[in-house]
Design a protein around this motif. Structure first.
Motif, PDB file in Angstrom:
ATOM      1  N   TRP A 153     -10.927   8.225   2.495  1.00 41.91           N
ATOM      2  CA  TRP A 153      -9.559   7.929   2.924  1.00 41.91           C
ATOM      3  C   TRP A 153      -9.402   6.424   3.047  1.00 41.91           C
ATOM      4  CZ3 TRP A 153      -8.917   5.156   7.353  1.00 41.91           C
ATOM      5  CH2 TRP A 153      -9.963   5.183   8.282  1.00 41.91           C
ATOM      6  N   ARG A 154      -8.161   5.977   3.016  1.00 40.19           N
ATOM      7  CA  ARG A 154      -7.882   4.548   3.142  1.00 40.19           C
ATOM      8  C   ARG A 154      -6.418   4.368   3.538  1.00 40.19           C
ATOM      9  NH1 ARG A 154     -11.044   0.883   1.999  1.00 40.19           N
ATOM     10  NH2 ARG A 154     -12.243   2.052   0.493  1.00 40.19           N
ATOM     11  N   ILE A 155      -6.176   3.332   4.325  1.00 38.88           N
ATOM     12  CA  ILE A 155      -4.817   2.920   4.633  1.00 38.88           C
ATOM     13  C   ILE A 155      -4.589   1.601   3.903  1.00 38.88           C
ATOM     14  CG2 ILE A 155      -3.232   2.171   6.444  1.00 38.88           C
ATOM     15  CD1 ILE A 155      -4.728   4.052   8.342  1.00 38.88           C
ATOM     16  N   PHE A 156      -3.609   1.581   3.007  1.00 36.63           N
ATOM     17  CA  PHE A 156      -3.352   0.395   2.203  1.00 36.63           C
ATOM     18  C   PHE A 156      -2.469  -0.595   2.945  1.00 36.63           C
ATOM     19  CE2 PHE A 156      -4.433   3.514  -1.062  1.00 36.63           C
ATOM     20  CZ  PHE A 156      -5.437   2.813  -1.708  1.00 36.63           C
ATOM     21  N   TRP A 157      -2.799  -1.860   2.754  1.00 39.78           N
ATOM     22  CA  TRP A 157      -2.108  -2.983   3.368  1.00 39.78           C
ATOM     23  C   TRP A 157      -2.156  -2.850   4.883  1.00 39.78           C
ATOM     24  CZ3 TRP A 157       2.981  -4.132   0.289  1.00 39.78           C
ATOM     25  CH2 TRP A 157       2.659  -4.437  -1.023  1.00 39.78           C
ATOM     26  N   THR A 158      -3.314  -3.018   5.456  1.00 41.20           N
ATOM     27  CA  THR A 158      -3.493  -2.793   6.887  1.00 41.20           C
ATOM     28  C   THR A 158      -2.629  -3.696   7.762  1.00 41.20           C
ATOM     29  OG1 THR A 158      -5.448  -4.212   6.834  1.00 41.20           O
ATOM     30  CG2 THR A 158      -5.810  -1.838   6.705  1.00 41.20           C
ATOM     31  N   ARG A 159      -2.284  -4.885   7.300  1.00 37.55           N
ATOM     32  CA  ARG A 159      -1.401  -5.752   8.116  1.00 37.55           C
ATOM     33  C   ARG A 159       0.003  -5.174   8.222  1.00 37.55           C
ATOM     34  NH1 ARG A 159      -3.007 -12.000   7.454  1.00 37.55           N
ATOM     35  NH2 ARG A 159      -5.253 -11.653   7.403  1.00 37.55           N
ATOM     36  N   VAL A 160       0.477  -4.633   7.137  1.00 38.84           N
ATOM     37  CA  VAL A 160       1.760  -3.939   7.109  1.00 38.84           C
ATOM     38  C   VAL A 160       1.496  -2.601   6.409  1.00 38.84           C
ATOM     39  CG1 VAL A 160       4.169  -4.029   6.352  1.00 38.84           C
ATOM     40  CG2 VAL A 160       2.945  -6.148   6.876  1.00 38.84           C
TER      41      VAL A 160
END
Length: 134
Positions: free
Chosen positions: A91-98
């Motif tokens: 799993w991954r969350i893309f663009w962690t800053r936004v």
């Protein structure tokens, strides 16, 4: 040198079931940005605004609930999908800053979900319940 694994500590702090709160950030940005885009190209602005309205509807009606063993997706109180963690490969969350996109891969399928729920809680629950194998 020892390596600390955050999963057991986070897992102990989480309740048995975690329901993510909705986040309207992405839908509202798309809807609002559709106005100036429509001044440039009407159809581009219309598409952006319509997609924003679609995501807003999804944010209002869908809920993600993390149990000890599964991710359950609910629409208006009815469970529509169950994703057991044992079938997750990554799993991954893309663009962690936004954060805008959540990706997870199961044994037989890949899923992409827009971040229409609380991204911080999502990250915490995923790290606790389904640690990545990077």
């Amino acid at each position: 040198m020892t390596s600390a694994s955050p999963s057991p500590q986070l897992s102990d702090q989480l309740p048995p079931t975690v329901e993510l709160r909705p986040s309207y950030n992405i839908p509202l940005v798309l809807i609002i940005s559709g106005v100036p885009l429509a001044l440039w190209q009407i159809w581009v602005g219309a598409i952006a605004s319509l997609f924003g309205l679609f995501l807003l509807f999804q944010a209002v009606t869908l809920r993600l609930e993390f149990t000890a063993t599964d991710l359950d997706v609910y629409r208006s109180g009815d469970r529509i999908r169950r994703f057991p963690y044992r079938e997750w490969q990554n799993w991954r969350i893309f663009w962690t800053r936004v954060p805008i996109l959540f990706y997870f891969k199961e044994i037989n399928s890949i899923h992409f979900l827009p971040i229409i729920f609380d991204p911080r809680t999502l990250q915490q629950v995923l790290e606790a319940r389904c640690p990545r194998q990077d």
